[in-house]
Design an enzyme around this catalytic site. Structure first.
Site, PDB file in Angstrom:
ATOM      1  N   CYS A  27       0.826  -1.216   0.000  1.00 33.67           N
ATOM      2  CA  CYS A  27       0.000   0.000   0.000  1.00 33.67           C
ATOM      3  C   CYS A  27       0.858   1.264   0.000  1.00 33.67           C
ATOM      4  O   CYS A  27       2.028   1.222   0.348  1.00 33.67           O
ATOM      5  CB  CYS A  27      -0.830   0.049   1.277  1.00 33.67           C
ATOM      6  SG  CYS A  27      -2.150  -1.139   1.334  1.00 33.67           S
ATOM      7  N   CYS A 307      20.548  20.851  -8.753  1.00 30.52           N
ATOM      8  CA  CYS A 307      21.065  21.400  -7.499  1.00 30.52           C
ATOM      9  C   CYS A 307      21.021  20.359  -6.382  1.00 30.52           C
ATOM     10  O   CYS A 307      21.696  20.509  -5.368  1.00 30.52           O
ATOM     11  CB  CYS A 307      20.304  22.669  -7.113  1.00 30.52           C
ATOM     12  SG  CYS A 307      18.535  22.435  -6.937  1.00 30.52           S
TER      13      CYS A 307
HETATM   14 ZN   LIG Z   1      -3.876   0.118   0.272  1.00 31.79          ZN
END
Ligand SMILES: [Zn+2]
Length: 357
Positions: A27, A307
């Site tokens: 997730c 940078c």
């Molecule tokens: Zn999830």
């Protein structure tokens, strides 16, 4: 990472992924699903690594999709496109079941403007287009949904820093918003090349817009052009690790000293870093380390003028306008892809000995 995950801190989206051993699913840190026991959680830097470890992407937070636009945002944007004069007030948002505070937060983070500010810029961009095409001011005022000339003039002057009539021949800086694994970026370009690339959640963004408008003496308007489309493609390749050198044309006005610093930055090879001291010597002012640091911080073309490849003498990251987490991410990305490339190009001398038996 655990703290960010438990608090669903959106600032960490794109920086790591969370995999759950008991479900075999990975997730985003902000996934709305119920949190598992911390002991059942494993962290990964990339989706590739999570997939390689045998995890499947979650169907709720869709970690493989690049920071996708929520449906209500797409709906609002297409309404504005269809009818730029449309006023979508907080009350109207509520009747559509959208919380105005969520809208404000989303637009601040993704566009660097409030929703009303974005809608106003879009209206005025339409008006500017009409004025530049030679339409009468009256038509532009009417088409952009302003009720009076004075209201229109004020809003126009505030947005573009010049009266409508003075903009007839102005070539505007075009602004587009791009998605990236590190969050949304805002990019600006003139007809000559890209002149702005910043993370759009930076607090100073509105001041930066004003600076760019002043430097180029032209208004900024939402839109796109060939340079921005090319930048979009090159950035996608860069984040995929397949592009090491940007070739989109760049425009970076500044003092002679600033320009020397920025040009030196362009010479730092992909996947490598240089110290501020090294950079100061390279631009011919060995004692001006601080001034070099300041010029470095004023770079308006994040990632493209690298940078992020400047670090302290001791290898410490020191500062980064987009945040240190992003700097670390960019350096890690470049190092991992540079190493892969080095391995492919120069096989070890004893390569023949390590052939599979
Ligand atoms: Zn999830």
């Amino acid at each position: 990472m655990e703290r960010a995950y438990l608090q669903r801190d959106g600032a960490y989206n794109g920086l790591f992924l969370v995999a759950v051993r008991t479900t075999g699913i990975f997730c985003r840190p902000t996934c709305p699903a119920r949190k598992p026991l911390p002991t059942n959680v494993e962290y990964f830097p990339t989706a590739k690594a999570a997939l390689a470890a045998g995890y499947r992407p979650c169907k709720r937070c869709r970690p493989l999709a690049l920071d996708e636009q929520p449906e209500w945002v797409s709906a609002l944007l297409s309404d504005i496109e269809a009818e730029p004069a449309l006023r979508i007030t907080d009350a109207k948002l509520r009747t559509r079941g959208i919380d105005p505070a969520t809208v404000r937060r989303y637009f601040r983070r993704h566009y660097g403007l409030t929703f009303q500010g974005f809608a106003r810029a879009r209206r005025l961009a339409g008006a500017l287009g009409q004025i530049r095409e030679g339409h009468a001011l009256d038509d532009a005022v009417f088409a952009s949904g302003f009720e009076s000339h004075s209201g229109f003039r004020d809003a126009f002057q505030r947005a573009f820093g010049a009266a409508p009539g003075r903009c007839r021949n102005a070539e505007p800086v075009v602004l587009s918003w791009l998605r990236s694994p590190l969050g949304p970026l805002v990019a600006g370009a003139t007809a000559a090349g890209v002149c702005l690339l910043e993370f759009s959640d930076r607090r100073i963004l509105e001041a930066q817009f004003a600076t760019v408008s002043r430097l180029f003496g032209t208004p900024l308007v939402p839109g796109s052009n060939a340079h921005l489309e090319r930048l979009r493609g090159e950035l996608a390749d860069y984040f995929a690790g397949t592009l090491q050198r940007f070739s989109v044309p760049l425009v970076y006005p500044g003092s002679p000293f600033q320009r020397r610093v920025w040009e030196q930055l362009l010479h730092i090879p992909y996947g490598q870093t240089r110290s501020y001291e090294h950079l100061a010597i390279a631009v011919g002012t060995p004692t001006a380390t601080r001034a070099v640091g300041r010029a470095n911080g004023l770079n308006r073309l994040a990632i493209v003028i690298p940078c992020h490849r400047v670090v302290g003498k001791d290898g410490q990251l020191r500062g980064y306008a987009g945040g240190l987490r992003r700097k670390q991410f960019l350096l890690d990305l470049e190092r991992s892809h540079r190493e892969q490339r080095v391995r492919v190009e120069t096989p070890p001398a004893n390569a023949a000995l390590s052939l599979p038996r």
